[in-house]
Design a protein around this motif. Structure first.
Motif, PDB file in Angstrom:
ATOM      1  N   LEU A  64       0.833  -1.060   0.013  1.00  0.00           N
ATOM      2  CA  LEU A  64       0.099  -0.119  -0.017  1.00  0.00           C
ATOM      3  C   LEU A  64       0.792   1.122  -0.010  1.00  0.00           C
ATOM      4  CD1 LEU A  64      -2.974   1.165   0.194  1.00  0.00           C
ATOM      5  CD2 LEU A  64      -2.561   1.085   2.829  1.00  0.00           C
ATOM      6  N   TYR A  65       1.912   1.252   0.711  1.00  0.00           N
ATOM      7  CA  TYR A  65       2.818   2.418   0.878  1.00  0.00           C
ATOM      8  C   TYR A  65       3.427   2.644  -0.608  1.00  0.00           C
ATOM      9  CZ  TYR A  65       7.203   4.675   1.521  1.00  0.00           C
ATOM     10  OH  TYR A  65       8.654   5.497   1.276  1.00  0.00           O
ATOM     11  N   TYR A  66       3.950   1.732  -1.425  1.00  0.00           N
ATOM     12  CA  TYR A  66       4.558   1.945  -2.432  1.00  0.00           C
ATOM     13  C   TYR A  66       3.255   2.232  -3.608  1.00  0.00           C
ATOM     14  CZ  TYR A  66       8.864  -0.216  -1.293  1.00  0.00           C
ATOM     15  OH  TYR A  66      10.065  -0.506  -0.687  1.00  0.00           O
ATOM     16  N   ASP A  67       2.160   1.811  -3.650  1.00  0.00           N
ATOM     17  CA  ASP A  67       0.940   1.911  -4.654  1.00  0.00           C
ATOM     18  C   ASP A  67       0.341   3.151  -4.372  1.00  0.00           C
ATOM     19  OD1 ASP A  67       1.421  -0.509  -5.583  1.00  0.00           O
ATOM     20  OD2 ASP A  67      -0.503  -1.464  -4.676  1.00  0.00           O
ATOM     21  N   GLU A 269       7.396  13.525  -0.622  1.00  0.00           N
ATOM     22  CA  GLU A 269       6.576  12.134  -0.714  1.00  0.00           C
ATOM     23  C   GLU A 269       5.382  12.087   0.332  1.00  0.00           C
ATOM     24  OE1 GLU A 269       8.957   8.351  -0.470  1.00  0.00           O
ATOM     25  OE2 GLU A 269       7.843   8.137   1.388  1.00  0.00           O
ATOM     26  N   VAL A 270       5.640  12.805   1.393  1.00  0.00           N
ATOM     27  CA  VAL A 270       4.370  12.747   2.260  1.00  0.00           C
ATOM     28  C   VAL A 270       3.281  13.866   1.449  1.00  0.00           C
ATOM     29  CG1 VAL A 270       3.593  13.706   4.581  1.00  0.00           C
ATOM     30  CG2 VAL A 270       5.861  12.691   4.375  1.00  0.00           C
ATOM     31  N   GLU A 271       3.656  14.991   0.887  1.00  0.00           N
ATOM     32  CA  GLU A 271       2.694  15.821   0.197  1.00  0.00           C
ATOM     33  C   GLU A 271       1.911  15.028  -0.837  1.00  0.00           C
ATOM     34  OE1 GLU A 271       1.722  18.767   1.209  1.00  0.00           O
ATOM     35  OE2 GLU A 271       3.063  19.057   2.935  1.00  0.00           O
ATOM     36  N   LEU A 275      -3.443   9.070  -0.356  1.00  0.00           N
ATOM     37  CA  LEU A 275      -4.340   8.919   0.799  1.00  0.00           C
ATOM     38  C   LEU A 275      -3.874  10.043   2.022  1.00  0.00           C
ATOM     39  CD1 LEU A 275      -4.328   5.107   1.466  1.00  0.00           C
ATOM     40  CD2 LEU A 275      -5.746   6.534   0.171  1.00  0.00           C
ATOM     41  N   GLY A 276      -3.301  10.886   1.868  1.00  0.00           N
ATOM     42  CA  GLY A 276      -2.818  12.111   2.804  1.00  0.00           C
ATOM     43  C   GLY A 276      -1.954  11.781   3.758  1.00  0.00           C
ATOM     44  N   LYS A 277      -1.579  12.910   4.518  1.00  0.00           N
ATOM     45  CA  LYS A 277      -0.539  13.093   5.400  1.00  0.00           C
ATOM     46  C   LYS A 277      -0.844  11.893   6.673  1.00  0.00           C
ATOM     47  CE  LYS A 277       1.132  17.602   4.481  1.00  0.00           C
ATOM     48  NZ  LYS A 277       1.157  18.928   5.039  1.00  0.00           N
ATOM     49  N   PHE A 278      -2.110  12.084   7.088  1.00  0.00           N
ATOM     50  CA  PHE A 278      -2.400  11.278   8.403  1.00  0.00           C
ATOM     51  C   PHE A 278      -2.349   9.915   7.907  1.00  0.00           C
ATOM     52  CE2 PHE A 278      -5.601   8.860  10.661  1.00  0.00           C
ATOM     53  CZ  PHE A 278      -5.127   9.074  12.288  1.00  0.00           C
ATOM     54  N   SER A 279      -2.757   9.453   6.708  1.00  0.00           N
ATOM     55  CA  SER A 279      -2.867   8.071   6.197  1.00  0.00           C
ATOM     56  C   SER A 279      -1.368   7.400   5.856  1.00  0.00           C
ATOM     57  CB  SER A 279      -3.633   7.890   4.864  1.00  0.00           C
ATOM     58  OG  SER A 279      -5.095   8.001   5.381  1.00  0.00           O
ATOM     59  N   TYR A 280      -0.443   8.510   5.703  1.00  0.00           N
ATOM     60  CA  TYR A 280       1.083   8.211   5.287  1.00  0.00           C
ATOM     61  C   TYR A 280       1.525   7.754   6.564  1.00  0.00           C
ATOM     62  CZ  TYR A 280       6.010   8.871   3.892  1.00  0.00           C
ATOM     63  OH  TYR A 280       7.374   8.627   3.767  1.00  0.00           O
ATOM     64  N   ALA A 281       1.411   8.366   7.729  1.00  0.00           N
ATOM     65  CA  ALA A 281       2.002   8.221   8.945  1.00  0.00           C
ATOM     66  C   ALA A 281       1.233   6.728   9.363  1.00  0.00           C
ATOM     67  CB  ALA A 281       1.778   9.493   9.940  1.00  0.00           C
ATOM     68  N   MET A 282       0.106   6.752   9.315  1.00  0.00           N
ATOM     69  CA  MET A 282      -0.434   5.684   9.935  1.00  0.00           C
ATOM     70  C   MET A 282      -0.105   4.370   9.221  1.00  0.00           C
ATOM     71  SD  MET A 282      -1.875   6.336  12.702  1.00  0.00           S
ATOM     72  CE  MET A 282      -2.754   4.691  12.923  1.00  0.00           C
ATOM     73  N   ILE A 285       3.151   3.411  10.517  1.00  0.00           N
ATOM     74  CA  ILE A 285       3.237   2.987  12.044  1.00  0.00           C
ATOM     75  C   ILE A 285       2.604   1.645  12.244  1.00  0.00           C
ATOM     76  CG2 ILE A 285       1.932   3.630  14.205  1.00  0.00           C
ATOM     77  CD1 ILE A 285       2.286   6.376  13.558  1.00  0.00           C
ATOM     78  N   GLU A 286       1.726   1.352  11.413  1.00  0.00           N
ATOM     79  CA  GLU A 286       0.928  -0.193  11.328  1.00  0.00           C
ATOM     80  C   GLU A 286       1.863  -0.891  10.715  1.00  0.00           C
ATOM     81  OE1 GLU A 286      -2.513   0.785   9.315  1.00  0.00           O
ATOM     82  OE2 GLU A 286      -3.707   1.833  10.671  1.00  0.00           O
ATOM     83  N   THR A 287       2.579  -0.727   9.712  1.00  0.00           N
ATOM     84  CA  THR A 287       3.644  -1.600   9.415  1.00  0.00           C
ATOM     85  C   THR A 287       4.763  -2.097  10.291  1.00  0.00           C
ATOM     86  OG1 THR A 287       3.454  -0.551   7.028  1.00  0.00           O
ATOM     87  CG2 THR A 287       5.379  -2.007   7.630  1.00  0.00           C
ATOM     88  N   ALA A 288       5.102  -0.862  11.208  1.00  0.00           N
ATOM     89  CA  ALA A 288       6.201  -1.095  12.329  1.00  0.00           C
ATOM     90  C   ALA A 288       5.473  -2.274  13.113  1.00  0.00           C
ATOM     91  CB  ALA A 288       6.574   0.026  12.832  1.00  0.00           C
ATOM     92  N   ILE A 289       4.225  -1.852  13.645  1.00  0.00           N
ATOM     93  CA  ILE A 289       3.490  -2.764  14.627  1.00  0.00           C
ATOM     94  C   ILE A 289       3.533  -4.170  14.152  1.00  0.00           C
ATOM     95  CG2 ILE A 289       1.681  -3.093  15.903  1.00  0.00           C
ATOM     96  CD1 ILE A 289       1.181  -0.091  16.221  1.00  0.00           C
TER      97      ILE A 289
END
Length: 382
Positions: A64-67, A269-271, A275-282, A285-289
């Motif tokens: 998802l991050y790459y797509d 990349e964040v901009e 899916l937006g900045k919040f979804s980028y961070a989440m 984070i979810e990948t890390a967990i």
């Protein structure tokens, strides 16, 4: 005072003789095959769930991050490594094992432990980076099927490091998994929903194979470390291994991010993330967990059973990923992938059946009170 000094060596010599005696070795082997209690099975089920869920979730989130606009392989690698702080509270709450004086003497020095954790951390960041490159250039279904080859690599390294015994069912499993991964080389249309050149597909394939080999080696070395160095029967040892090697790997990945220069494009990349900045961070984070849950589960299964069993559980979750990839990412499930998935499942079932035979044999020999040899798959780390 002189008599006391003379008595101590005699006691040590006597203990060594007792440990090397046939009676002691027989009782030790029989004890390793005692029927497991419910706590042991609860631990195995919990660790197995962490492995299957963590692996599936982290792989799909990485895709998802790459797509959606992610481009940095170092950021994707960091996302796999930075979740270790969630283990620290568990480590602090884990009860330490009360050790005898002799057990304390046999504990490795801080220098040796630091060298082990540093080496494992470098290996961890290396194969995590290769996984990130492979996932960047391959459809997620192809990526997960190639990862099934890690069981074959693990068995090969276990043969040299742990004197792994190869039964017909284990050999059958390794052959099927090797064929399953090799079939994907002959795909006529490797790209799915995105355009991927043959050169990038080849790079992704090679990196994923290399990462699978590195992961298989890492599991075997981890089992060897638990057996030879970290002998304490406590979950704290699992958490220590996860925390320290992840700390080293995270530091190396951050260094790689800055040396490569990829950090310069992170703000863009964040901009531009769809899916937006919040979804980028989440997503990160979810990948890390999820990645950390996978690592905890894999380490726990090595500690409780063996590296081969841990890898077999990991392979069990791999066929789930292509199915989810078809649903969420619209990957194409062509005939080659379908055959590869069937062969991977068949290979895993062959391993599980060997596991069943080993358990039945161990139970019968334990009941008869005879000396037993350890299972080639369910071999406890002592």
């Amino acid at each position: 005072m002189g008599k006391t000094q003379e008595v101590q060596p005699r006691i040590i010599v006597q203990e060594v003789k007792e440990e090397n005696s046939p009676q002691y070795q027989t009782s030790k082997k029989l004890a390793s095959h005692e029927p497991r209690n419910y706590k042991w099975w609860i631990s195995i089920i919990m660790y197995a769930f962490f492995v299957i869920f963590g692996q599936s979730a982290s792989t799909l989130l990485g895709r998802l991050y790459y797509d959606k606009g992610g481009k940095s392989v170092w950021v994707a690698t960091l996302a796999q490594l930075t979740g270790f702080p969630i283990v620290i509270p568990c480590y602090c709450l884990a009860p330490p094992k009360s050790c005898t004086k002799n057990e304390q003497i046999r504990q490795p020095s801080a220098v040796i432990l630091a060298l082990v954790y540093f080496s494992f951390g470098i290996c961890l960041v290396a194969y995590s980076l290769m996984y990130s490159i492979g996932l960047l250039h391959l459809p997620v279904s192809t990526f997960s099927l190639i990862c099934a080859s890690q069981l074959a690599f693990n068995a090969l390294f276990s043969f040299f490091l742990h004197s792994q015994k190869f039964t017909p069912f284990i050999i059958n499993s390794l052959v099927l998994l090797t064929i399953s991964s090799s079939l994907l080389i002959f795909q006529t249309n490797p790209a799915s929903h995105v355009e991927v050149s043959k050169g990038k597909y080849a790079i992704g394939f090679i990196c994923t194979i290399g990462a699978s080999a590195g992961y298989g080696l890492m599991l075997s070395l981890t089992q060897l470390t638990f057996r030879k160095l970290l002998k304490g029967e406590t979950h704290a040892k699992v958490f220590e291994m996860v925390i320290y090697q992840s700390l080293v790997a995270t530091s190396a990945a951050i260094l790689g991010l800055f040396i490569s220069g990829e950090w310069k494009g992170l703000s863009i990349e964040v901009e531009e993330f769809e899916l937006g900045k919040f979804s980028y961070a989440m997503t990160l984070i979810e990948t890390a967990i999820a990645s950390q849950l996978f690592v905890i589960g894999a380490m726990g299964l090595i500690f409780k059973v063996s590296s081969l069993f841990s890898n077999a559980i990991s392979v069990l979750g791999l066929p789930v990923i292509p199915i989810l990839a078809v649903i969420f990412f619209h990957d194409k499930m062509d005939a080659v992938k379908a055959i590869a998935m069937v062969l991977a499942i068949w290979g895993f079932v062959s391993y599980v059946y060997q596991c069943y035979l080993d358990n039945q044999s161990s139970k019968n020999e334990y009941r008869n009170g005879s000396e037993v040899s350890k299972s080639p798959l369910l071999e406890e780390v002592s």
